[in-house]
Design a protein around this motif. Structure first.
Motif, mmCIF file in Angstrom:
data_model
loop_
_atom_site.group_PDB
_atom_site.id
_atom_site.type_symbol
_atom_site.label_atom_id
_atom_site.label_comp_id
_atom_site.label_asym_id
_atom_site.label_seq_id
_atom_site.Cartn_x
_atom_site.Cartn_y
_atom_site.Cartn_z
ATOM 1 N N LYS A 39 1.803 2.433 -6.861
ATOM 2 C CA LYS A 39 1.425 3.325 -5.771
ATOM 3 C C LYS A 39 2.300 4.572 -5.763
ATOM 4 O O LYS A 39 1.838 5.689 -5.499
ATOM 5 C CB LYS A 39 1.547 2.591 -4.433
ATOM 6 N N PHE A 40 3.578 4.408 -6.074
ATOM 7 C CA PHE A 40 4.501 5.544 -6.138
ATOM 8 C C PHE A 40 4.126 6.457 -7.309
ATOM 9 O O PHE A 40 4.122 7.679 -7.188
ATOM 10 C CB PHE A 40 5.937 5.033 -6.300
ATOM 11 N N PRO A 60 0.809 -1.233 0.000
ATOM 12 C CA PRO A 60 0.000 0.000 0.000
ATOM 13 C C PRO A 60 0.834 1.271 0.000
ATOM 14 O O PRO A 60 0.287 2.373 -0.095
ATOM 15 C CB PRO A 60 -0.818 -0.128 1.289
ATOM 16 N N LEU A 61 2.136 1.134 0.100
ATOM 17 C CA LEU A 61 3.030 2.293 0.097
ATOM 18 C C LEU A 61 3.741 2.403 -1.247
ATOM 19 O O LEU A 61 3.917 1.415 -1.960
ATOM 20 C CB LEU A 61 4.066 2.178 1.216
ATOM 21 N N GLY A 62 4.152 3.621 -1.570
ATOM 22 C CA GLY A 62 4.924 3.819 -2.794
ATOM 23 C C GLY A 62 6.351 3.344 -2.597
ATOM 24 O O GLY A 62 6.962 3.582 -1.558
ATOM 25 N N VAL A 63 6.884 2.650 -3.581
ATOM 26 C CA VAL A 63 8.254 2.137 -3.496
ATOM 27 C C VAL A 63 9.016 2.545 -4.746
ATOM 28 O O VAL A 63 8.526 2.382 -5.870
ATOM 29 C CB VAL A 63 8.273 0.596 -3.364
ATOM 30 N N VAL A 64 10.226 3.076 -4.539
ATOM 31 C CA VAL A 64 11.086 3.465 -5.662
ATOM 32 C C VAL A 64 12.459 2.849 -5.458
ATOM 33 O O VAL A 64 12.979 2.809 -4.336
ATOM 34 C CB VAL A 64 11.183 5.001 -5.791
ATOM 35 N N HIS A 65 13.036 2.329 -6.510
ATOM 36 C CA HIS A 65 14.361 1.698 -6.471
ATOM 37 C C HIS A 65 15.282 2.498 -7.386
ATOM 38 O O HIS A 65 14.933 2.789 -8.529
ATOM 39 C CB HIS A 65 14.246 0.245 -6.950
ATOM 40 N N ILE A 115 15.439 3.145 -11.138
ATOM 41 C CA ILE A 115 15.476 1.894 -11.885
ATOM 42 C C ILE A 115 14.075 1.312 -12.024
ATOM 43 O O ILE A 115 13.699 0.786 -13.063
ATOM 44 C CB ILE A 115 16.388 0.867 -11.187
ATOM 45 N N ASP A 116 13.304 1.436 -10.948
ATOM 46 C CA ASP A 116 11.957 0.864 -10.947
ATOM 47 C C ASP A 116 11.126 1.549 -9.875
ATOM 48 O O ASP A 116 11.659 2.155 -8.939
ATOM 49 C CB ASP A 116 12.023 -0.647 -10.673
ATOM 50 N N GLY A 124 23.120 1.164 -4.477
ATOM 51 C CA GLY A 124 21.851 1.768 -4.869
ATOM 52 C C GLY A 124 21.010 2.007 -3.638
ATOM 53 O O GLY A 124 21.513 1.989 -2.506
ATOM 54 N N GLY A 125 19.727 2.246 -3.835
ATOM 55 C CA GLY A 125 18.878 2.499 -2.684
ATOM 56 C C GLY A 125 17.418 2.242 -2.990
ATOM 57 O O GLY A 125 17.024 2.011 -4.139
#
Length: 261
Positions: free
Chosen positions: A171-172, A153-158, A166-167, A243-244
């Motif tokens: 949600k994000f 349910p949370l936004g995720v960024v890689h 990268i991805d 990365g992060g």
């Protein structure tokens, strides 16, 4: 003169038989097939790997020692082997005598006489069962991670070690009012305008973590969103950050409640 001819003939005979002797003593499982795919010879490593006695194997069709699917594959590939003369990295599922199976990676070639006629095949295989099992486990883990990544349910960024996205999950994307196409490949360090956000992304890449809370104005969309983002640097086995990942929470609902109080 006759003695020299005999010596040369003996050397030629030895040279023809030496490869088979070497294969027979090799630590890798070895087999030789005739033109019909029947087993002419196997070495002790082959027998040890599959658990058969030699008399249970010789003169039997190789496909009898394969799973049904692999037997069909062998039936299709064997004529091509005889025509092409060699194969590399062909996988078959072999049946052990105890009822279990193993995954084998085969390499082989055709031995011909001086006129080019087929004599036999010489093939060796490597047991890659553990490798295939590991690959399947990793594939399942990736699928599990992908589902978690997309369904959280949370936004995720890689992002990579330069801060380039990268991805990201849907949600994000929704939270920023943007599109995945616009976000993937975005250089956050150089393209974003929010200096505090840039600083926290850099902190995650330099120190391992960062924290941002504020009204983010999307540069790829037309939306201003109150967000809280926790950034975490990802480290390799040597401890180096490569990365992060950022976990973003849309605070729109929370801010609305605060205004109404």
């Amino acid at each position: 003169m006759a003695k020299e001819e005999n010596n040369r003939s003996n050397r030629e005979t030895d040279s023809r038989h030496r490869p088979r002797e070497l294969f027979a003593q090799a630590p890798a499982p070895y087999q030789s097939l005739d033109a019909k795919g029947n087993i002419l010879k196997v070495n002790q490593a082959w027998l040890d790997e599959l658990g058969y006695h030699r008399d249970e194997v010789i003169d039997n069709w190789f496909g009898d020692f394969l799973t049904e699917k692999s037997a069909q594959k062998f039936d299709n590939l064997f004529p091509r082997l005889k025509k092409r003369g060699e194969v590399q990295d062909v996988e078959f599922e072999l049946k052990r005598k105890n009822g279990t199976t193993l995954t084998a990676l085969y390499a082989g070639k055709v031995i011909r006489d001086d006129d080019g006629n087929f004599l036999r095949t010489q093939c060796i295989f490597k047991n890659i069962t553990d490798r295939k099992r590991t690959e399947q486990t990793l594939r399942r883990s990736k699928e599990k991670y992908k589902n978690l990544f997309q369904e959280t349910p949370l936004g995720v960024v890689h992002y990579d070690n330069k801060g380039t996205i990268i991805d990201c999950n849907e949600k994000f994307v929704e939270g920023l009012g943007s599109s995945r196409e616009a976000l993937v490949g975005l250089d956050m360090i150089n393209d974003l305008e929010d200096e505090e956000l840039i600083r926290e992304i850099q902190n995650s890449l330099n120190e391992g973590e960062g924290y941002y809370q504020g009204n983010y104005v999307s540069i790829t969309g037309v939306k201003t969103t109150p967000v809280r983002i926790i950034f975490k640097g990802l480290r390799d086995q040597g401890g180096k950050i490569y990365g992060g990942i950022g976990i973003a929470e849309d605070l729109t609902g929370q801010k609305k409640v605060e205004r109404e109080l």
